[in-house]
Design a protein around this motif. Structure first.
Motif, short mmCIF file in Angstrom:
data_model
loop_
_atom_site.label_atom_id
_atom_site.label_comp_id
_atom_site.label_asym_id
_atom_site.label_seq_id
_atom_site.Cartn_x
_atom_site.Cartn_y
_atom_site.Cartn_z
N VAL A 75 0.74 -1.20 -0.28
CA VAL A 75 0.29 -0.23 0.26
C VAL A 75 0.90 1.42 0.03
O VAL A 75 1.69 1.44 0.74
N GLU A 77 1.32 4.62 0.66
CA GLU A 77 0.04 5.91 1.90
C GLU A 77 0.56 7.27 1.60
O GLU A 77 1.29 7.52 2.18
N LEU A 96 -6.16 -1.07 6.45
CA LEU A 96 -4.28 -0.85 6.54
C LEU A 96 -4.44 -2.71 6.44
O LEU A 96 -3.38 -2.82 5.71
N LEU A 106 3.75 -1.32 4.02
CA LEU A 106 2.91 -0.03 3.96
C LEU A 106 4.06 1.07 3.61
O LEU A 106 4.92 1.44 4.56
#
Length: 149
Positions: A75, A77, A96, A106
């Motif tokens: 991800v 972000e 998440l 992340l």
């Protein structure tokens, strides 16, 4: 709930009142692609993608509703967290966690830093210092690579 609504953000985009938008892909994408933190072809999400510059290289996800059919590898972000009302931060963190496979990445671009003693729960949080990525507005974003436990 007090705070930014969908209409609030829509009005900002329609008025082009989006000073955080670089007008291009974040320069941090290249180092993360080069070192394997992110990879083309991974199952990935870019929540709150704004103008979507990073979506050209990755994919898009709806923040509080969408669930992938399979866990994601990564991800990206980029300050979506700070655009969400604090009442929803715990829900977003849980999202998440659900989205990422164990060991998934992340890749966090943040204007904030974790406070000493703050709960970090299910994400392995590295110690500072964090890479600072210059922003065209003179700001600096922190580039933090996190791993789901």
């Amino acid at each position: 709930m007090v705070g930014p609504s969908v209409d609030f953000w829509q009005q900002r985009f329609e008025a082009n009142d989006i000073p955080w938008d670089r007008g291009a892909v974040s320069p941090q994408i290249a180092p993360w692609l080069a070192d394997g933190t992110l990879a083309v072809g991974q199952r990935a999400a870019v929540p709150g993608c704004g103008s979507g510059h990073e979506v050209l290289a990755l994919v898009q996800a709806d923040v509080l509703q969408w669930q992938p059919s399979e866990p994601l590898d990564a991800v990206f972000e980029q300050t979506c967290w700070c655009a969400i009302h604090p009442d929803h931060w715990a829900d977003y963190a849980a999202q998440l966690h659900r989205w990422l496979r164990p060991g998934g990445r992340l890749c966090l671009m943040a204007m904030q830093v974790v406070r000493p003693g703050a709960a970090v729960g299910c994400i392995e949080w590295p110690a500072p210092p964090y890479a600072a990525v210059p922003h065209p507005r003179g700001w600096r974003e922190l580039a933090i690579g996190l791993v789901r436990r």
